[in-house]
Write a protein that holds these residues in place. Sequence first.
Motif, PDB file in Angstrom:
ATOM      1  N   VAL A  12       0.847  -1.196   0.000  1.00  0.00           N
ATOM      2  CA  VAL A  12       0.000   0.000   0.000  1.00  0.00           C
ATOM      3  C   VAL A  12       0.886   1.251   0.000  1.00  0.00           C
ATOM      4  CG1 VAL A  12      -1.911  -1.140   1.191  1.00  0.00           C
ATOM      5  CG2 VAL A  12      -0.169   0.070   2.532  1.00  0.00           C
ATOM      6  N   ASP A  13       0.319   2.335  -0.479  1.00  0.00           N
ATOM      7  CA  ASP A  13       1.073   3.585  -0.504  1.00  0.00           C
ATOM      8  C   ASP A  13       1.204   4.195   0.888  1.00  0.00           C
ATOM      9  OD1 ASP A  13       1.422   4.162  -3.526  1.00  0.00           O
ATOM     10  OD2 ASP A  13      -0.699   3.612  -3.330  1.00  0.00           O
ATOM     11  N   PHE A  14       0.114   4.124   1.668  1.00  0.00           N
ATOM     12  CA  PHE A  14       0.120   4.762   2.983  1.00  0.00           C
ATOM     13  C   PHE A  14      -0.496   3.851   4.043  1.00  0.00           C
ATOM     14  CE2 PHE A  14       0.017   8.327   0.004  1.00  0.00           C
ATOM     15  CZ  PHE A  14       1.062   9.110   0.478  1.00  0.00           C
ATOM     16  N   LEU A  15       0.221   3.676   5.131  1.00  0.00           N
ATOM     17  CA  LEU A  15      -0.348   3.127   6.353  1.00  0.00           C
ATOM     18  C   LEU A  15      -0.784   4.320   7.188  1.00  0.00           C
ATOM     19  CD1 LEU A  15      -0.960   1.004   8.546  1.00  0.00           C
ATOM     20  CD2 LEU A  15       1.462   1.191   9.243  1.00  0.00           C
ATOM     21  N   VAL A  16      -2.060   4.358   7.559  1.00  0.00           N
ATOM     22  CA  VAL A  16      -2.612   5.471   8.323  1.00  0.00           C
ATOM     23  C   VAL A  16      -2.938   4.985   9.730  1.00  0.00           C
ATOM     24  CG1 VAL A  16      -4.357   7.287   8.412  1.00  0.00           C
ATOM     25  CG2 VAL A  16      -3.638   6.360   6.191  1.00  0.00           C
ATOM     26  N   THR A  17      -2.323   5.602  10.732  1.00  0.00           N
ATOM     27  CA  THR A  17      -2.547   5.260  12.128  1.00  0.00           C
ATOM     28  C   THR A  17      -2.708   6.543  12.940  1.00  0.00           C
ATOM     29  OG1 THR A  17      -0.213   5.332  12.801  1.00  0.00           O
ATOM     30  CG2 THR A  17      -1.016   3.249  11.852  1.00  0.00           C
ATOM     31  N   PRO A  18      -3.140   6.433  14.205  1.00  0.00           N
ATOM     32  CA  PRO A  18      -3.070   7.619  15.067  1.00  0.00           C
ATOM     33  C   PRO A  18      -1.625   8.084  15.201  1.00  0.00           C
ATOM     34  CG  PRO A  18      -4.466   5.915  16.045  1.00  0.00           C
ATOM     35  CD  PRO A  18      -3.782   5.282  14.878  1.00  0.00           C
ATOM     36  N   TRP A  19      -1.427   9.351  15.550  1.00  0.00           N
ATOM     37  CA  TRP A  19      -0.059   9.887  15.622  1.00  0.00           C
ATOM     38  C   TRP A  19       0.761   9.195  16.711  1.00  0.00           C
ATOM     39  CZ3 TRP A  19       2.218  11.943  19.889  1.00  0.00           C
ATOM     40  CH2 TRP A  19       1.394  12.384  20.933  1.00  0.00           C
ATOM     41  N   GLN A  20       0.073   8.600  17.690  1.00  0.00           N
ATOM     42  CA  GLN A  20       0.784   7.934  18.789  1.00  0.00           C
ATOM     43  C   GLN A  20       1.436   6.621  18.369  1.00  0.00           C
ATOM     44  OE1 GLN A  20      -2.338   9.117  18.898  1.00  0.00           O
ATOM     45  NE2 GLN A  20      -2.778  10.133  20.839  1.00  0.00           N
ATOM     46  N   GLY A  21       1.149   6.173  17.155  1.00  0.00           N
ATOM     47  CA  GLY A  21       1.803   4.966  16.656  1.00  0.00           C
ATOM     48  C   GLY A  21       0.803   3.874  16.302  1.00  0.00           C
ATOM     49  N   GLY A  22       1.313   2.817  15.713  1.00  0.00           N
ATOM     50  CA  GLY A  22       0.487   1.687  15.314  1.00  0.00           C
ATOM     51  C   GLY A  22       1.160   0.909  14.207  1.00  0.00           C
ATOM     52  N   LYS A  23       0.828  -0.350  14.112  1.00  0.00           N
ATOM     53  CA  LYS A  23       1.403  -1.214  13.088  1.00  0.00           C
ATOM     54  C   LYS A  23       0.303  -1.790  12.218  1.00  0.00           C
ATOM     55  CE  LYS A  23       5.455  -2.577  15.816  1.00  0.00           C
ATOM     56  NZ  LYS A  23       6.224  -3.723  16.377  1.00  0.00           N
ATOM     57  N   GLY A  24       0.596  -1.945  10.954  1.00  0.00           N
ATOM     58  CA  GLY A  24      -0.355  -2.560  10.029  1.00  0.00           C
ATOM     59  C   GLY A  24       0.024  -3.996   9.737  1.00  0.00           C
ATOM     60  N   LYS A  25      -0.779  -4.647   8.930  1.00  0.00           N
ATOM     61  CA  LYS A  25      -0.520  -6.032   8.538  1.00  0.00           C
ATOM     62  C   LYS A  25       0.065  -6.119   7.131  1.00  0.00           C
ATOM     63  CE  LYS A  25      -4.242  -7.862  11.444  1.00  0.00           C
ATOM     64  NZ  LYS A  25      -5.508  -8.647  11.470  1.00  0.00           N
ATOM     65  N   LEU A  26       0.050  -5.001   6.425  1.00  0.00           N
ATOM     66  CA  LEU A  26       0.512  -4.991   5.040  1.00  0.00           C
ATOM     67  C   LEU A  26       1.818  -4.207   4.915  1.00  0.00           C
ATOM     68  CD1 LEU A  26      -2.929  -4.118   3.374  1.00  0.00           C
ATOM     69  CD2 LEU A  26      -1.986  -6.395   3.819  1.00  0.00           C
ATOM     70  N   LYS A  27       2.540  -4.462   3.856  1.00  0.00           N
ATOM     71  CA  LYS A  27       3.719  -3.659   3.564  1.00  0.00           C
ATOM     72  C   LYS A  27       3.263  -2.292   3.068  1.00  0.00           C
ATOM     73  CE  LYS A  27       6.729  -7.560   2.322  1.00  0.00           C
ATOM     74  NZ  LYS A  27       7.583  -8.163   1.267  1.00  0.00           N
ATOM     75  N   HIS A  28       4.006  -1.261   3.459  1.00  0.00           N
ATOM     76  CA  HIS A  28       3.617   0.090   3.068  1.00  0.00           C
ATOM     77  C   HIS A  28       4.837   0.914   2.691  1.00  0.00           C
ATOM     78  CE1 HIS A  28       4.574   0.372   7.396  1.00  0.00           C
ATOM     79  NE2 HIS A  28       5.004   1.603   7.110  1.00  0.00           N
ATOM     80  N   LYS A  29       4.591   1.962   1.903  1.00  0.00           N
ATOM     81  CA  LYS A  29       5.663   2.860   1.480  1.00  0.00           C
ATOM     82  C   LYS A  29       5.887   3.991   2.489  1.00  0.00           C
ATOM     83  CE  LYS A  29       4.627   2.066  -3.437  1.00  0.00           C
ATOM     84  NZ  LYS A  29       4.164   2.701  -4.698  1.00  0.00           N
ATOM     85  N   GLU A  30       4.821   4.458   3.097  1.00  0.00           N
ATOM     86  CA  GLU A  30       4.924   5.594   4.010  1.00  0.00           C
ATOM     87  C   GLU A  30       3.836   5.503   5.064  1.00  0.00           C
ATOM     88  OE1 GLU A  30       5.213  10.508   3.763  1.00  0.00           O
ATOM     89  OE2 GLU A  30       5.093   9.283   1.936  1.00  0.00           O
ATOM     90  N   GLN A  31       4.151   5.966   6.271  1.00  0.00           N
ATOM     91  CA  GLN A  31       3.174   5.976   7.353  1.00  0.00           C
ATOM     92  C   GLN A  31       2.841   7.405   7.737  1.00  0.00           C
ATOM     93  OE1 GLN A  31       4.229   3.570  10.733  1.00  0.00           O
ATOM     94  NE2 GLN A  31       2.333   3.996  11.851  1.00  0.00           N
ATOM     95  N   VAL A  32       1.551   7.703   7.848  1.00  0.00           N
ATOM     96  CA  VAL A  32       1.073   9.023   8.230  1.00  0.00           C
ATOM     97  C   VAL A  32      -0.031   8.867   9.264  1.00  0.00           C
ATOM     98  CG1 VAL A  32       1.626  10.115   6.010  1.00  0.00           C
ATOM     99  CG2 VAL A  32      -0.614   9.043   6.340  1.00  0.00           C
ATOM    100  N   ASN A  33      -0.385   9.981   9.909  1.00  0.00           N
ATOM    101  CA  ASN A  33      -1.544   9.921  10.792  1.00  0.00           C
ATOM    102  C   ASN A  33      -2.782  10.481  10.094  1.00  0.00           C
ATOM    103  OD1 ASN A  33      -1.842  12.826  11.328  1.00  0.00           O
ATOM    104  ND2 ASN A  33      -0.009  12.647  12.614  1.00  0.00           N
ATOM    105  N   GLU A  34      -3.915  10.372  10.754  1.00  0.00           N
ATOM    106  CA  GLU A  34      -5.179  10.747  10.115  1.00  0.00           C
ATOM    107  C   GLU A  34      -5.287  12.238   9.839  1.00  0.00           C
ATOM    108  OE1 GLU A  34      -6.378  10.832  14.548  1.00  0.00           O
ATOM    109  OE2 GLU A  34      -4.797  10.028  13.260  1.00  0.00           O
ATOM    110  N   TYR A  35      -4.458  13.067  10.513  1.00  0.00           N
ATOM    111  CA  TYR A  35      -4.515  14.502  10.254  1.00  0.00           C
ATOM    112  C   TYR A  35      -4.095  14.826   8.820  1.00  0.00           C
ATOM    113  CZ  TYR A  35      -4.986  15.058  15.336  1.00  0.00           C
ATOM    114  OH  TYR A  35      -5.430  14.988  16.630  1.00  0.00           O
ATOM    115  N   TRP A  36      -3.214  14.014   8.260  1.00  0.00           N
ATOM    116  CA  TRP A  36      -2.833  14.251   6.867  1.00  0.00           C
ATOM    117  C   TRP A  36      -4.014  13.974   5.939  1.00  0.00           C
ATOM    118  CZ3 TRP A  36      -1.917  10.915   2.480  1.00  0.00           C
ATOM    119  CH2 TRP A  36      -1.384  11.605   1.379  1.00  0.00           C
ATOM    120  N   ILE A  37      -4.740  12.897   6.199  1.00  0.00           N
ATOM    121  CA  ILE A  37      -5.936  12.594   5.403  1.00  0.00           C
ATOM    122  C   ILE A  37      -6.929  13.745   5.514  1.00  0.00           C
ATOM    123  CG2 ILE A  37      -7.891  11.011   5.119  1.00  0.00           C
ATOM    124  CD1 ILE A  37      -5.271   9.733   4.344  1.00  0.00           C
TER     125      ILE A  37
END
Length: 244
Positions: free
Chosen positions: A94-119
């Motif tokens: 995926v292009d973006f893993l989106v999590t809260p700014w406090q952190g979090g991990k996804g199950k998929l490989k991603h290119k970049e991680q951002v928080n929901e404020y960017w969305i």
Amino acid sequence: PGPSSPERTIVENQILQQYKQPAAVSKQEASQRENNATNASSTTMSQSESQMPAIFDGLKFELSGFADEVAEELTDWIAEARGEVMFSDFKGVVDFLVTPWQGGKGKLKHKEQVNEYWIDDCLEERMLVPREYFHKVYNVPKEMQDGGGALEGIVTCVSGYNGRERTFISDMIAQLGANPQDVFAKKNNKESGVVASTHLVRNTPEEAKYNAAVRWGIPVVHKDWILSCFKENKLLSELPFLIG
């Protein structure tokens, strides 16, 4: 002490305006206002949905760490902007893993991680906005999650920062155990539930709150003081971060 100067009176009156409570309204007026606000919100949302440009076209997202209702709303808005939210059965990256700014991990490989404020900012600006510091993820260490905090007992007021940047700064202040109070106060006010401010967090040496802080002997610090305290997980000297 002698009488206050005209300048001081004006500045302090501006600050004290924050303590004033809105005038009471009748139940009928309150109900009518609520109905008007609901109707206006529904109309605005409908117009926004129909006009949302395809800013996420071709982009794939994974959401992780959100409550179900938040994840559903984010999914709907991403889809409205022609993005696609992927799930655990997806085999690609995926292009973006989106999590809260406090952190979090996804199950998929991603290119970049951002928080929901960017969305949120992309949707509001109707374009892909640059990733700012408050769009990043700052994994909260376990010792900070367990309570207390390096800034426990500190009472801040954030001034000069706006939108989601201000929200992010206030979130980080709270995560550090401090009180991100909206009101800038010289002393406690039990009637209003306000406590005396210990710090003003501001980006420039101007404006009524800055002038009041100087008069009251309250340190005015840049937001980098908060970020550095978070990074070190301890109360740092304000000296390198003072404004003015």
